[in-house]
Design an enzyme around this catalytic site. Sequence first.
Site, PDB file in Angstrom:
ATOM      1  CE1 TYR A   1     -26.427   0.660 -95.727  1.00 15.03           C
ATOM      2  CE2 TYR A   1     -25.036  -0.460 -94.239  1.00 15.03           C
ATOM      3  CZ  TYR A   1     -26.040  -0.460 -95.197  1.00 15.03           C
ATOM      4  OH  TYR A   1     -26.827  -1.810 -95.048  1.00 15.03           O
TER       5      TYR A   1
ATOM      6  CG  LEU B   1     -31.948  -2.922 -81.483  1.00 10.76           C
ATOM      7  CD1 LEU B   1     -30.947  -2.023 -80.853  1.00 10.76           C
ATOM      8  CD2 LEU B   1     -32.686  -3.758 -80.447  1.00 10.76           C
TER       9      LEU B   1
ATOM     10  CB  VAL C   1     -22.847   5.931 -82.867  1.00 12.78           C
ATOM     11  CG1 VAL C   1     -21.628   6.905 -82.653  1.00 12.78           C
ATOM     12  CG2 VAL C   1     -22.699   5.643 -84.393  1.00 12.78           C
TER      13      VAL C   1
ATOM     14  CG  ASN D   1     -26.647  -3.414 -78.890  1.00 12.34           C
ATOM     15  OD1 ASN D   1     -27.310  -3.265 -78.110  1.00 12.34           O
ATOM     16  ND2 ASN D   1     -26.296  -2.456 -80.053  1.00 12.34           N
TER      17      ASN D   1
END
Length: 284
Positions: free
Chosen positions: A53, A194, A242, A250
């Site tokens: 990442y 999601l 973010v 969440n």
Amino acid sequence: MKGLLLPSGSRIPVLGQGTWNMGEDPSARRGEVAALRLGLELGVTLIDTAEMYGEGGAEEVVGEAIAGRRDQVFLVSKVYPHNADRRGVQAACERSLRRMKTDSIDLYLLHWRGNVPLEETLEAFVRLREQGKIRDFGVSNFDLDDMLEAAALPGGELIATDQVLYNLSRRGIEWELLPWCRERRIPVMAYSPLESNPNEQAGLLGNPQLAAVAGRHGVTPAQVALAWLLRQENVVVIPKAVRPQHVRENRAALDLAPALSAEDLAQLDAGFPPPQRRRPLAMR
Ligand code: NAP
């Protein structure tokens, strides 16, 4: 936070924070660090990252977010398949530790299967564990045949998780991989819960049955999608967020999970039918 036991006896929280796409844009960094810290403050203590990442950038963001609070965090990172040989695993892990400014990773995964023989990667994982640089290890994007092969190798009995694509619109693992892992008490980590791709996310979150369940509870479709996953036995869920509102929503999905009724679950099954036959593992 509720947790599951790994085969080693260590505990893994059932809800975490993903970091894919973090660490790529320096102007976004402050917001990414703040989001992870907000999650930690709300009790979402698992952070999932990978050397891939942002080519190390996400691990640096994680390092900044967990500074001074490492002991509260359950840290997951992953090694690239092309680094998964004996020496490569050792070096990649040490680079990840430096970027995250920590001396150990709680759970270290092979990101997907590449060309390096699995026995070599497992041997390297076992050695890192003996050195105390990782506490547990596992795999990602392994279908059942890969799991069977890996489990039979030396060190394979220590595989602590399989991190795979799993959400309401991707239920293929319910056919055989998820039951197999459940039987062996190997928690499955559900990534892209999601659907990170915007079109696919719109398809998932725009589903009318999901909207109806969300409406009944006065919550968002995303929260119901996460709560549904959190209801699945032996599953850890790692949404990435973010925006602070998303982080809060969440976290709240954890409280929604036990409130989903039999009627809600039946409606979600109608909107997102479970698999009727074996299909190859879906991947990002
Ligand atoms: P995801 O978490 O399913 O979706 C992320 C997207 O959903 C972001 O655009 C985020 O927006 C948005 N979002 C988050 N919470 C939301 C909410 N409550 N309502 C509406 N939208 C919301 O996708 P993902 O990042 O692909 O998967 C999660 C994590 O799994 C990754 O970050 C990574 O750590 C891991 N992963 C692993 C693999 C693997 O091969 N092992 C593959 C993919 C992902 P904002 O960021 O703008 O808030």
